[in-house]
Design a protein around this motif. Structure first.
Motif, PDB file in Angstrom:
ATOM      1  N   LEU A 121     -17.674   7.772   5.366  1.00  0.00           N
ATOM      2  CA  LEU A 121     -16.283   7.334   5.454  1.00  0.00           C
ATOM      3  C   LEU A 121     -16.065   6.019   4.718  1.00  0.00           C
ATOM      4  CD1 LEU A 121     -15.654   7.941   9.271  1.00  0.00           C
ATOM      5  CD2 LEU A 121     -15.201   9.505   7.363  1.00  0.00           C
ATOM      6  N   ALA A 122     -14.959   5.944   3.992  1.00  0.00           N
ATOM      7  CA  ALA A 122     -14.541   4.705   3.340  1.00  0.00           C
ATOM      8  C   ALA A 122     -13.382   4.120   4.130  1.00  0.00           C
ATOM      9  CB  ALA A 122     -14.109   4.968   1.901  1.00  0.00           C
ATOM     10  N   TYR A 123     -13.452   2.847   4.371  1.00  0.00           N
ATOM     11  CA  TYR A 123     -12.450   2.086   5.120  1.00  0.00           C
ATOM     12  C   TYR A 123     -11.106   2.122   4.410  1.00  0.00           C
ATOM     13  CZ  TYR A 123     -10.304  -2.353   6.647  1.00  0.00           C
ATOM     14  OH  TYR A 123      -9.463  -3.313   7.099  1.00  0.00           O
ATOM     15  N   GLY A 124     -10.036   2.349   5.163  1.00  0.00           N
ATOM     16  CA  GLY A 124      -8.687   2.355   4.605  1.00  0.00           C
ATOM     17  C   GLY A 124      -7.887   1.171   5.093  1.00  0.00           C
ATOM     18  N   THR A 125      -7.096   0.594   4.197  1.00  0.00           N
ATOM     19  CA  THR A 125      -6.260  -0.552   4.561  1.00  0.00           C
ATOM     20  C   THR A 125      -4.975  -0.539   3.732  1.00  0.00           C
ATOM     21  OG1 THR A 125      -6.169  -2.958   4.757  1.00  0.00           O
ATOM     22  CG2 THR A 125      -7.444  -2.090   2.919  1.00  0.00           C
ATOM     23  N   SER A 126      -3.921  -1.072   4.332  1.00  0.00           N
ATOM     24  CA  SER A 126      -2.673  -1.239   3.590  1.00  0.00           C
ATOM     25  C   SER A 126      -2.535  -2.681   3.103  1.00  0.00           C
ATOM     26  CB  SER A 126      -1.470  -0.853   4.459  1.00  0.00           C
ATOM     27  OG  SER A 126      -1.438  -1.659   5.617  1.00  0.00           O
ATOM     28  N   SER A 127      -3.477  -3.531   3.480  1.00  0.00           N
ATOM     29  CA  SER A 127      -3.456  -4.939   3.087  1.00  0.00           C
ATOM     30  C   SER A 127      -3.663  -5.075   1.588  1.00  0.00           C
ATOM     31  CB  SER A 127      -4.558  -5.695   3.834  1.00  0.00           C
ATOM     32  OG  SER A 127      -4.680  -7.006   3.324  1.00  0.00           O
ATOM     33  N   ARG A 128      -2.966  -6.027   1.012  1.00  0.00           N
ATOM     34  CA  ARG A 128      -3.130  -6.285  -0.429  1.00  0.00           C
ATOM     35  C   ARG A 128      -4.081  -7.438  -0.698  1.00  0.00           C
ATOM     36  NH1 ARG A 128       1.990  -4.746  -3.738  1.00  0.00           N
ATOM     37  NH2 ARG A 128       2.768  -3.059  -2.457  1.00  0.00           N
ATOM     38  N   ARG A 129      -4.614  -8.032   0.369  1.00  0.00           N
ATOM     39  CA  ARG A 129      -5.566  -9.131   0.182  1.00  0.00           C
ATOM     40  C   ARG A 129      -6.806  -8.619  -0.534  1.00  0.00           C
ATOM     41  NH1 ARG A 129      -6.496 -11.549   5.866  1.00  0.00           N
ATOM     42  NH2 ARG A 129      -6.202  -9.385   6.379  1.00  0.00           N
ATOM     43  N   ARG A 130      -7.479  -9.495  -1.196  1.00  0.00           N
ATOM     44  CA  ARG A 130      -8.651  -9.109  -1.982  1.00  0.00           C
ATOM     45  C   ARG A 130      -9.951  -9.284  -1.205  1.00  0.00           C
ATOM     46  NH1 ARG A 130      -7.520  -5.605  -5.072  1.00  0.00           N
ATOM     47  NH2 ARG A 130      -9.426  -5.985  -6.204  1.00  0.00           N
ATOM     48  N   SER A 131      -9.882  -9.344   0.118  1.00  0.00           N
ATOM     49  CA  SER A 131     -11.100  -9.542   0.902  1.00  0.00           C
ATOM     50  C   SER A 131     -11.964  -8.284   0.950  1.00  0.00           C
ATOM     51  CB  SER A 131     -10.753  -9.995   2.327  1.00  0.00           C
ATOM     52  OG  SER A 131      -9.922  -9.042   2.949  1.00  0.00           O
TER      53      SER A 131
ATOM     54  N   HIS B  36      -6.916   4.048  -4.689  1.00  0.00           N
ATOM     55  CA  HIS B  36      -5.555   3.636  -4.336  1.00  0.00           C
ATOM     56  C   HIS B  36      -4.669   4.868  -4.187  1.00  0.00           C
ATOM     57  CE1 HIS B  36      -6.016  -0.722  -5.041  1.00  0.00           C
ATOM     58  NE2 HIS B  36      -6.960  -0.323  -5.885  1.00  0.00           N
ATOM     59  N   VAL B  37      -3.892   4.871  -3.114  1.00  0.00           N
ATOM     60  CA  VAL B  37      -2.889   5.909  -2.890  1.00  0.00           C
ATOM     61  C   VAL B  37      -1.568   5.159  -2.785  1.00  0.00           C
ATOM     62  CG1 VAL B  37      -2.213   7.881  -1.468  1.00  0.00           C
ATOM     63  CG2 VAL B  37      -4.627   7.222  -1.607  1.00  0.00           C
ATOM     64  N   ARG B  38      -0.883   5.020  -3.923  1.00  0.00           N
ATOM     65  CA  ARG B  38       0.301   4.158  -3.997  1.00  0.00           C
ATOM     66  C   ARG B  38       1.619   4.927  -4.038  1.00  0.00           C
ATOM     67  NH1 ARG B  38      -2.551   0.809  -8.515  1.00  0.00           N
ATOM     68  NH2 ARG B  38      -3.650  -0.731  -7.276  1.00  0.00           N
ATOM     69  N   ARG B  39       1.625   6.047  -4.753  1.00  0.00           N
ATOM     70  CA  ARG B  39       2.873   6.804  -4.908  1.00  0.00           C
ATOM     71  C   ARG B  39       3.279   7.425  -3.575  1.00  0.00           C
ATOM     72  NH1 ARG B  39       1.685  11.066  -8.662  1.00  0.00           N
ATOM     73  NH2 ARG B  39       3.686  11.823  -7.940  1.00  0.00           N
ATOM     74  N   ARG B  40       4.561   7.368  -3.279  1.00  0.00           N
ATOM     75  CA  ARG B  40       5.086   7.874  -2.012  1.00  0.00           C
ATOM     76  C   ARG B  40       4.684   9.327  -1.770  1.00  0.00           C
ATOM     77  NH1 ARG B  40       8.740   6.932   1.953  1.00  0.00           N
ATOM     78  NH2 ARG B  40      10.107   8.630   2.586  1.00  0.00           N
ATOM     79  N   ALA B  41       4.821  10.172  -2.752  1.00  0.00           N
ATOM     80  CA  ALA B  41       4.458  11.583  -2.588  1.00  0.00           C
ATOM     81  C   ALA B  41       2.973  11.731  -2.261  1.00  0.00           C
ATOM     82  CB  ALA B  41       4.796  12.363  -3.860  1.00  0.00           C
ATOM     83  N   ASP B  42       2.127  10.885  -2.879  1.00  0.00           N
ATOM     84  CA  ASP B  42       0.681  10.965  -2.635  1.00  0.00           C
ATOM     85  C   ASP B  42       0.326  10.523  -1.225  1.00  0.00           C
ATOM     86  OD1 ASP B  42       0.180  11.912  -5.194  1.00  0.00           O
ATOM     87  OD2 ASP B  42      -0.247   9.913  -6.007  1.00  0.00           O
ATOM     88  N   TYR B  43       0.877   9.390  -0.769  1.00  0.00           N
ATOM     89  CA  TYR B  43       0.473   8.917   0.557  1.00  0.00           C
ATOM     90  C   TYR B  43       1.092   9.745   1.670  1.00  0.00           C
ATOM     91  CZ  TYR B  43       4.536   5.602   0.869  1.00  0.00           C
ATOM     92  OH  TYR B  43       5.774   4.999   0.913  1.00  0.00           O
ATOM     93  N   LEU B  44       2.290  10.289   1.457  1.00  0.00           N
ATOM     94  CA  LEU B  44       2.870  11.148   2.496  1.00  0.00           C
ATOM     95  C   LEU B  44       2.101  12.459   2.624  1.00  0.00           C
ATOM     96  CD1 LEU B  44       6.706  10.563   2.001  1.00  0.00           C
ATOM     97  CD2 LEU B  44       5.217   9.671   3.805  1.00  0.00           C
ATOM     98  N   SER B  45       1.700  13.051   1.492  1.00  0.00           N
ATOM     99  CA  SER B  45       0.947  14.311   1.566  1.00  0.00           C
ATOM    100  C   SER B  45      -0.456  14.089   2.135  1.00  0.00           C
ATOM    101  CB  SER B  45       0.863  14.982   0.195  1.00  0.00           C
ATOM    102  OG  SER B  45       0.017  14.259  -0.665  1.00  0.00           O
ATOM    103  N   ALA B  46      -0.940  12.860   2.070  1.00  0.00           N
ATOM    104  CA  ALA B  46      -2.261  12.548   2.630  1.00  0.00           C
ATOM    105  C   ALA B  46      -2.164  12.173   4.110  1.00  0.00           C
ATOM    106  CB  ALA B  46      -2.905  11.410   1.840  1.00  0.00           C
ATOM    107  N   GLY B  47      -0.960  12.249   4.681  1.00  0.00           N
ATOM    108  CA  GLY B  47      -0.784  11.933   6.090  1.00  0.00           C
ATOM    109  C   GLY B  47      -0.697  10.451   6.373  1.00  0.00           C
ATOM    110  N   LEU B  48      -0.380   9.658   5.348  1.00  0.00           N
ATOM    111  CA  LEU B  48      -0.297   8.211   5.488  1.00  0.00           C
ATOM    112  C   LEU B  48       1.162   7.781   5.541  1.00  0.00           C
ATOM    113  CD1 LEU B  48      -3.014   7.454   2.805  1.00  0.00           C
ATOM    114  CD2 LEU B  48      -3.310   7.356   5.294  1.00  0.00           C
TER     115      LEU B  48
END
Length: 185
Positions: A61-71, A78-90
Motif C-alpha cells: 500500500l502507498a500512503y494517500g494524502t490531499s496535502s500539498r506540503r512537500r513532507s 497524482h490524481v488531480r483531475r475531477r473525473a479521475d479522483y471521483l472515479s477512484a472513489g476519492l
C-alpha cells in the motif's frame, strides 16, 4: 429480459479474492506522531502490488494524502483531475506517496471495511494515474531486483573467499605526466 448489473467484486465481502494493483482502499496507515491515539485515521491508500508469501496474500500500500506540503515525497502518483479522483472513489485531488508504503496481509485489521458493502475498496485508478502507478511500480521492482542482485553478489564473494582458491588482481594507478612531457609512441 434480465437487467445486466455489473458488480465490482472488489466492492463486496469477497474483496480479498479480487483486489489488484490500482485499487484504492481505506486503510489505517500509521504515521509518526499518531502512536498515542491508538488507531490511526483511515486514509485512502493505493494498492501497488499483491504478493503471496506462503499461503497468505499481502497488499503493498502507498500512503494517500490531499496535502500539498512537500513532507511526503517520492514515487508519487497524482490524481488531480475531477473525473479521475471521483472515479477512484476519492472526494478531492489526492497524491499517493510510493516512498511511504507498507506490505500488509489482506487480513490486517487496519483495513477500514465499509458497513454498506463489506469492503475497504473505495474505487480504482484509470487512465493516466493508472499509467503513472505502473511507472512507479516498475521503479520499485527495479530497485528491489538491483538490491537482490547486490545481496547475491556479496554472498557469492563471501562464499568464494572461504576456503576457495582465488586470484587477487591489483591494478596500479597511472601516474600523471609532468607538465610539458608528451607520451612517446
Amino acid at each position: 429480459m434480465l437487467d445486466a448489473i455489473q458488480t465490482n467484486l472488489t466492492m463486496t465481502a469477497a474483496w480479498r479474492d479480487h483486489i489488484s494493483p490500482g485499487d484504492i482502499v481505506s486503510f489505517r496507515f500509521p504515521l509518526p506522531g499518531e502512536e498515542h491515539s491508538g488507531h490511526p485515521k483511515a486514509r485512502p491508500c493505493l494498492v501497488l502490488d499483491i504478493e503471496e508469501h506462503g499461503r497468505q496474500r499481502y497488499a503493498l500500500l502507498a500512503y494517500g494524502t490531499s496535502s500539498r506540503r512537500r513532507s511526503n515525497v517520492g514515487y508519487e502518483v497524482h490524481v488531480r483531475r475531477r473525473a479521475d479522483y471521483l472515479s477512484a472513489g476519492l472526494h478531492e485531488p489526492t497524491r499517493f506517496v510510493g516512498a511511504r508504503r507498507l506490505l500488509v496481509p489482506l487480513t490486517h485489521r487496519g483495513f477500514a471495511i465499509s458497513k454498506d458493502h463489506g469492503s475497504p475498496v473505495l474505487g480504482r485508478l484509470d487512465g493516466s494515474p493508472f499509467e503513472a502507478m505502473n511507472a512507479v511500480r516498475g521503479r520499485i521492482h527495479a530497485e528491489r531486483d538491483i538490491a537482490a542482485e547486490h545481496r547475491m553478489q556479496r554472498h557469492h564473494r563471501r562464499k568464494s573467499v572461504r576456503g576457495q582458491s582465488f586470484t587477487v588482481e591489483r591494478r596500479v594507478p597511472r601516474r600523471p605526466l609532468p607538465a610539458g612531457k608528451a607520451v612517446q609512441q
